[in-house]
Design a protein around this motif. Structure first.
Motif, mmCIF file in Angstrom:
data_model
loop_
_atom_site.group_PDB
_atom_site.id
_atom_site.type_symbol
_atom_site.label_atom_id
_atom_site.label_comp_id
_atom_site.label_asym_id
_atom_site.label_seq_id
_atom_site.Cartn_x
_atom_site.Cartn_y
_atom_site.Cartn_z
ATOM 1 N N GLY A 32 0.809 -1.211 0.000
ATOM 2 C CA GLY A 32 0.000 0.000 0.000
ATOM 3 C C GLY A 32 0.840 1.259 0.000
ATOM 4 N N ASP A 97 -6.886 -4.752 0.411
ATOM 5 C CA ASP A 97 -6.048 -5.382 -0.614
ATOM 6 C C ASP A 97 -6.180 -6.901 -0.680
ATOM 7 N N GLY A 105 -6.747 -1.781 -3.900
ATOM 8 C CA GLY A 105 -5.667 -0.815 -3.935
ATOM 9 C C GLY A 105 -6.064 0.512 -4.552
#
Length: 282
Positions: A32, A97, A105
């Motif tokens: 991330g 995610d 995302g």
């Protein structure tokens, strides 16, 4: 003073909670972005907890203000703010995610309430925002469309095509916020091993396209809220808020370091980051 001390304290609390959710979630997911979401946090908190006309229990309310995160890779910040506002349970942030999660995302409007446009391909979100603002004009609706763009993203030609179109149709119901943290993941390296500023003089560039421009500190809640109020007074042209921000804002060892654009905190870094945020909350 445009906001009370009580409101300022609330916004500060929500920002600290948002930043903590960002680093905890990225750490848990093992992937991330961090830097860009942290620079955008105070802007998003101000929008969702003060500025925008929205209903978290009615996310598709016809008269709601629209928001598009054109810099879609910073979705984790938007998710955290939406969760804290009540669009979905905060506990769901732990699914970020995962393959079957609603929190991917990049934002997906087809699966998550509160997302007005799926984004991720840089430069495209502002075009969708122009379309929404134009649709409101044509249908006689009075909602505003807000769109956050990144300064690295502003190197995309599509951003300026959209800017030209917005000016042509006098979209005074469109407010674009430039998260001007002056630091991107890739690009030319300066002598101090940092990155060149991705875009210089965005103020004059937008003015050249016929936009109203307001500059402010993107971490000052009062300045953000006042700028949004001023933008709504302008008629006949769209407004861009050039928000001067700090990449990685809120955690000292992340601030102004392009390496934190997309990096997972270690256990120790997470612990130290949380300590800083807790200290800032006192």
């Amino acid at each position: 003073m445009s906001i009370s001390e009580e409101k300022k304290d609330l916004l500060k609390k929500k920002s600290n909670e948002t930043r903590r959710l960002i680093i905890e979630t990225v750490h848990h997911a093992g992937a991330g972005h961090v830097g860009g979401p942290m620079s955008a946090t105070d802007l998003l908190v101000s929008l969702y907890f003060d500025v925008m006309n929205i209903r978290e229990n009615e996310p598709n309310w016809k008269d709601r203000d629209r928001f598009i995160l054109s810099k879609g890779h910073s979705a984790i910040a938007l998710y955290a703010v939406l969760a804290l506002r009540g669009y979905f349970p905060v506990e769901e942030m732990k699914t970020f995610d995962s393959i079957d999660s609603r929190l991917q995302g990049h934002p997906d409007m087809t699966i998550l309430p509160g997302i007005d446009m799926s984004t991720g391909s840089l430069g495209q979100g502002i075009s969708a925002a122009v379309g929404m603002a134009l649709a409101a004009k044509l249908s006689g609706e009075d909602y505003y469309t807000y769109c956050m763009i990144g300064d690295g993203e502003s190197q995309e030609g599509q951003v300026w095509e959209a800017a030209d179109t917005a000016s042509k149709y006098e979209l005074d119901n469109l407010i674009v916020i430039l998260d001007y943290n002056k630091l991107q993941q890739y690009g030319w390296t300066r002598s101090d091993n940092n990155r060149e500023i991705p875009i210089t003089s965005p103020q004059t560039r937008f003015e050249a396209f016929g936009w109203n421009v307001i500059e402010m500190d993107g971490h000052d809640y009062e300045a953000i809220i006042e700028a949004c109020k001023e933008a709504k007074k302008v008629k006949g042209k769209p407004t861009v808020l050039v928000a001067h921000t700090v990449k990685g804002k809120g955690i000292s060892f992340m601030e102004n370091d392009y390496l934190w654009h997309s990096r997972v905190p270690t256990d120790e870094e997470l612990e130290n980051g949380i300590k800083e945020l807790e200290e800032a909350s006192k």
